[in-house]
Scaffold this active site. Sequence first.
Site, PDB file in Angstrom:
ATOM      1  N   ARG A 118       0.821  -1.215   0.000  1.00  0.00           N
ATOM      2  CA  ARG A 118       0.000   0.000   0.000  1.00  0.00           C
ATOM      3  C   ARG A 118       0.858   1.269   0.000  1.00  0.00           C
ATOM      4  O   ARG A 118       0.440   2.297  -0.507  1.00  0.00           O
ATOM      5  CB  ARG A 118      -0.942  -0.025   1.222  1.00  0.00           C
ATOM      6  CG  ARG A 118      -2.042   1.043   1.198  1.00  0.00           C
ATOM      7  CD  ARG A 118      -3.072   0.771   2.277  1.00  0.00           C
ATOM      8  NE  ARG A 118      -4.191   1.713   2.267  1.00  0.00           N
ATOM      9  CZ  ARG A 118      -4.321   2.747   3.100  1.00  0.00           C
ATOM     10  NH1 ARG A 118      -3.395   2.970   4.027  1.00  0.00           N
ATOM     11  NH2 ARG A 118      -5.365   3.532   3.025  1.00  0.00           N
ATOM     12  N   ILE A 171      -7.393   7.599  -0.732  1.00  0.00           N
ATOM     13  CA  ILE A 171      -7.254   6.136  -0.814  1.00  0.00           C
ATOM     14  C   ILE A 171      -8.115   5.590   0.315  1.00  0.00           C
ATOM     15  O   ILE A 171      -8.097   6.111   1.435  1.00  0.00           O
ATOM     16  CB  ILE A 171      -5.767   5.701  -0.673  1.00  0.00           C
ATOM     17  CG1 ILE A 171      -5.609   4.182  -0.771  1.00  0.00           C
ATOM     18  CG2 ILE A 171      -5.137   6.194   0.615  1.00  0.00           C
ATOM     19  CD1 ILE A 171      -4.130   3.729  -0.825  1.00  0.00           C
ATOM     20  N   SER A 172      -8.927   4.571   0.014  1.00  0.00           N
ATOM     21  CA  SER A 172      -9.837   4.018   1.019  1.00  0.00           C
ATOM     22  C   SER A 172      -9.049   3.373   2.157  1.00  0.00           C
ATOM     23  O   SER A 172      -7.925   2.904   1.971  1.00  0.00           O
ATOM     24  CB  SER A 172     -10.742   2.965   0.382  1.00  0.00           C
ATOM     25  OG  SER A 172     -11.389   3.484  -0.754  1.00  0.00           O
ATOM     26  N   LYS A 173      -9.679   3.323   3.335  1.00  0.00           N
ATOM     27  CA  LYS A 173      -9.070   2.609   4.474  1.00  0.00           C
ATOM     28  C   LYS A 173      -8.881   1.152   4.082  1.00  0.00           C
ATOM     29  O   LYS A 173      -9.809   0.547   3.534  1.00  0.00           O
ATOM     30  CB  LYS A 173     -10.037   2.604   5.656  1.00  0.00           C
ATOM     31  CG  LYS A 173     -10.172   3.884   6.406  1.00  0.00           C
ATOM     32  CD  LYS A 173     -11.146   3.604   7.527  1.00  0.00           C
ATOM     33  CE  LYS A 173     -11.300   4.799   8.423  1.00  0.00           C
ATOM     34  NZ  LYS A 173     -11.984   4.476   9.657  1.00  0.00           N
ATOM     35  N   PRO A 174      -7.746   0.541   4.432  1.00  0.00           N
ATOM     36  CA  PRO A 174      -7.563  -0.865   4.066  1.00  0.00           C
ATOM     37  C   PRO A 174      -8.629  -1.777   4.691  1.00  0.00           C
ATOM     38  O   PRO A 174      -9.029  -2.780   4.095  1.00  0.00           O
ATOM     39  CB  PRO A 174      -6.157  -1.202   4.567  1.00  0.00           C
ATOM     40  CG  PRO A 174      -5.762  -0.078   5.467  1.00  0.00           C
ATOM     41  CD  PRO A 174      -6.561   1.114   5.079  1.00  0.00           C
TER      42      PRO A 174
END
Length: 274
Positions: free
Chosen positions: A94, A120-123
Amino acid sequence: MPAPPLRTLTTSSSPPAVRPRPGFPARLEPSASGPRTSPPALTRGQPAAPLARPSTPSGVGMDSQAVRAAMVRKIEAQGVSHAGVLAALRAVERHRFVDTALANQAYEDTSLPIGLGQTISKPGVVGRMIELLCQGRHDKLGRVLEIGTGCGYQAAVLSHVAREVYSIERLKGLHEKARENLRPFRLSNLHLLFGDGMLGYARGAPYAGIIAAAGGNDIPAAWIDQLAVGGRLVAPAVTSVGRQNLVVVEKTATGVVRTELEAVLFVPLKSGIA
Ligand code: SAH
């Protein structure tokens, strides 16, 4: 001979070049980062190590695999249990999708700015949504459509759990950034598209899965149309209570089943390109 860049299709004003739908097994596409060899298609659980590794930003270092494993353990603790999804999260670096200055936060369960007002979306959310997409499946999904490529992170994760991934972005700057970010990973089954994802991408339909990283007032009809019978769609959308929630749509032979899940906070789904 230098290899051509990742293939880009345009789904906007001018009609895209006619491109036959790829057959299976997926045809290997060369990347621009190396000589024209035949890179093996990545399989679930196999590290997405680039052949030509870009330099690792400081603060992450050689132990990024351990840091990533710790991130995945936290995602597991949040309830994500699908082995293929967890392996994909473990494999995709990431930190390569965010600015160097933010790389030391890349393995925290947080969204981060990626430019042009997007994130960027939260993992954890990426894991949750892809698990919903894969629910009941332990083999790879067939063809998957992602709306909202952003920096390309989720697209890379999807490429480990699906045989073929199409990912659309409406902002040219991010579409190009994703292409740069993804090039070293040489993901031959991932196709980046520049266009309005609200229209879906009819040429790749029907899809076993459709996943959106941006939320609108409702689920666009084109997405439902382009979903295969037996396929699943996972997207944020404003629900009856006026909040953004995760919505799962399953398409069956007799109709669609819509389920509203937990509240989420995604950037808005917008129409048109910019
Ligand atoms: N999956 C991404 C998340 C990016 S944020 C990642 O892993 O980083 C959501 C993205 O959706 C933004 O880049 C935004 O520009 C894009 N988006 C919003 N509406 C869209 C549309 N109609 N078509 C395609 N992309 C869209």
